[in-house]
Design a protein around this motif. Structure first.
Motif, short mmCIF file in Angstrom:
data_model
loop_
_atom_site.label_atom_id
_atom_site.label_comp_id
_atom_site.label_asym_id
_atom_site.label_seq_id
_atom_site.Cartn_x
_atom_site.Cartn_y
_atom_site.Cartn_z
N THR A 1 0.84 -1.21 0.00
CA THR A 1 0.00 0.00 0.00
C THR A 1 0.87 1.25 0.00
O THR A 1 0.95 1.97 -1.00
CB THR A 1 -0.92 0.01 1.23
N ASN B 1 -3.83 8.16 18.79
CA ASN B 1 -4.12 7.58 17.47
C ASN B 1 -3.35 6.27 17.27
O ASN B 1 -2.17 6.28 16.97
CB ASN B 1 -3.74 8.60 16.38
N HIS C 1 1.66 -5.49 12.05
CA HIS C 1 1.82 -6.28 10.84
C HIS C 1 2.39 -7.66 11.15
O HIS C 1 3.38 -7.77 11.87
CB HIS C 1 2.76 -5.56 9.87
N SER D 1 -4.31 0.83 3.34
CA SER D 1 -5.20 -0.33 3.39
C SER D 1 -6.64 0.08 3.72
O SER D 1 -6.89 1.07 4.41
CB SER D 1 -4.71 -1.32 4.44
N GLY E 1 -7.79 8.05 13.76
CA GLY E 1 -6.99 8.77 12.78
C GLY E 1 -7.83 9.40 11.67
O GLY E 1 -7.38 10.33 11.00
O1 TXA Z 1 -1.76 0.63 4.37
C1 TXA Z 1 -1.66 0.85 5.56
O2 TXA Z 1 -2.55 0.56 6.37
C2 TXA Z 1 -0.36 1.50 6.07
C3 TXA Z 1 0.76 0.47 5.91
C4 TXA Z 1 2.08 0.96 6.44
O3 TXA Z 1 0.37 -0.75 6.54
N1 TXA Z 1 -0.48 1.93 7.43
C5 TXA Z 1 -1.28 2.98 7.79
O4 TXA Z 1 -1.23 3.27 9.16
O5 TXA Z 1 -1.96 3.59 7.02
P1 TXA Z 1 -1.76 4.63 9.77
O6 TXA Z 1 -1.25 4.63 11.18
O7 TXA Z 1 -1.38 5.77 8.93
O8 TXA Z 1 -3.31 4.44 9.82
C6 TXA Z 1 -3.91 3.56 10.77
C7 TXA Z 1 -5.35 3.94 10.99
C8 TXA Z 1 -5.51 5.22 11.80
O9 TXA Z 1 -6.56 5.99 11.22
C9 TXA Z 1 -5.90 4.71 13.18
O10 TXA Z 1 -6.70 5.63 13.88
C10 TXA Z 1 -6.68 3.45 12.84
O11 TXA Z 1 -5.95 2.88 11.77
N2 TXA Z 1 -6.71 2.46 13.95
C11 TXA Z 1 -5.66 1.82 14.52
N3 TXA Z 1 -6.07 1.04 15.53
C12 TXA Z 1 -7.41 1.19 15.63
C13 TXA Z 1 -8.43 0.65 16.49
N4 TXA Z 1 -8.14 -0.19 17.46
N5 TXA Z 1 -9.70 1.04 16.28
C14 TXA Z 1 -10.02 1.91 15.27
N6 TXA Z 1 -9.11 2.44 14.43
C15 TXA Z 1 -7.82 2.10 14.61
#
Ligand code: TXA
Ligand code: MG
Length: 331
Positions: free
Chosen positions: A40, A67, A72, A187, A233
């Motif tokens: 991604t 956030n 992975h 993703s 996020g």
């Molecule tokens: O494609 C992707 O998902 C990339 C690659 C590196 O894997 N990662 C990515 O991570 O986009 P990030 O941190 O930019 O986005 C993660 C999102 C954030 O909006 C966060 O709030 C949400 O996932 N998230 C994480 N844990 C959560 C949870 N327990 N409940 C609801 N949302 C969650």
């Protein structure tokens, strides 16, 4: 080929050789952080079970600690130690992993994930990426890698090692170079921790494709379900270049750069600088190019960037979602 490829700012960019992977494994085991490729976008990885490593990730990104991060994994066996996979989750996993889907699942009582990885929530975001280099790396680690996108908080996600170097080069020690990302947008996030599956973030897997596997899915913008789960996020301004964006523009101003889609010659006579996401109007090609072209147009520092209209169906929904957030004013 030597794995230590070249140095830019403080960061070293590593070729994905076996030696580099062995080197990074011990780096991660010592609590270090490094950027890694996925299909991604590039992620900023660290041991998801080590709070010090995870804090270093939040600091490097200047990300608010409320956030949470995505963890992975290389295998379901590993994942099952940390989150509960019921029958529905297994069905989704079977259909889409390894691939560009993140699932929100309840943590197990014995979950090894650091509290700060999930921002203290009882649920965790998990995924099994399909980029071959990162799969190989993960397969040799005894823990999952927490990895948010490898950009400073609120900025555009990186889809090439050079983007990471330009934005994060002064803040992180290593980037594992796995080439340009195949998908180019983050993703799809599906919350399967509640009664009805809920889409938290649009990605390259369409709603129809998900629903064919799990049945009806709540959508993030569902007005009838104001209580539907949300990703912390997704409440923030996000995915933004520093240049202001103007969306759905058919007549760009002079002095403004154009991010085109489809045949732009039919809209207006325009002599400025244009990068076209997909001259033939192919949404897959446009997704792959979106962040890379925004990075490049941003670097030219035009007064603003005009974006052609993009049809709001299929993958176009994810593209328009990213663009809408990128166009929001800071504040
Ligand atoms: O494609 C992707 O998902 C990339 C690659 C590196 O894997 N990662 C990515 O991570 O986009 P990030 O941190 O930019 O986005 C993660 C999102 C954030 O909006 C966060 O709030 C949400 O996932 N998230 C994480 N844990 C959560 C949870 N327990 N409940 C609801 N949302 C969650
Ligand atoms: Mg991100």
């Amino acid at each position: 080929m030597p794995f230590r490829c070249y140095k830019q700012h403080m960061v070293e960019i590593l070729n994905p050789t076996d030696d580099a992977l062995i080197f990074l494994q011990s780096h991660f085991e010592r609590g270090g952080i490094a950027a890694i490729p996925t299909e991604t976008v590039y992620g900023l990885g660290g041991d998801a079970t080590n709070p010090d490593a995870v804090i270093a990730i939040y600091q490097a990104k200047e990300r608010p600690q409320f956030n949470p991060l995505i963890s992975h994994y290389a295998s379901l066996e590993m994942m099952e130690k940390d989150v509960l996979l019921d029958e529905r989750a297994r069905m989704v996993a079977q259909a889409f992993w390894p691939g560009p889907l993140t699932l929100i699942l309840p943590k197990t009582a014995a979950s090894r994930l650091a509290d700060i990885t999930t921002a203290g929530l009882p649920t965790a975001a998990v995924r099994m990426p399909r980029h071959p280099v990162t799969r190989q790396l993960l397969a040799h680690l005894p823990f999952p890698l927490a990895a948010p996108s490898a950009n400073p908080s609120g900025r555009l996600s990186p889809t090439a090692a050079e983007h990471v170097a330009a934005m994060m080069g002064e803040r992180i020690p290593y980037i594992l170079d796995g080439g340009a990302c195949e998908q180019g947008v983050e993703s799809t996030i599906l919350d399967v921790s509640g009664r009805q599956p809920a889409l938290l973030r649009y990605g390259t897997i369409s709603v129809d494709t998900l629903e064919a596997v799990v049945g009806p899915v709540l959508l993030p913008d569902d007005k009838h379900q104001p209580d539907a789960p949300k990703a912390p996020g997704m409440l923030l301004r996000h995915y933004a270049p520093s240049t202001p964006l103007r969306l759905s523009i058919e007549s760009p101003h002079s002095g403004e750069a154009l991010l085109g889609f489809g045949d732009t010659s039919k809209y207006s006579i325009y002599f400025g600088f244009e990068m076209n996401l997909s001259p033939s109007g192919d949404l897959v090609e446009a997704s792959r190019n979106l962040f890379a072209y925004l990075h490049q147009l941003d670097a030219r520092k035009p007064a603003s960037i005009a974006v052609s209209p993009i049809p709001n169906h299929g993958l176009g929904i994810a593209l328009n979602d990213r663009l809408k957030r990128a166009a929001e004013k800071e504040g």
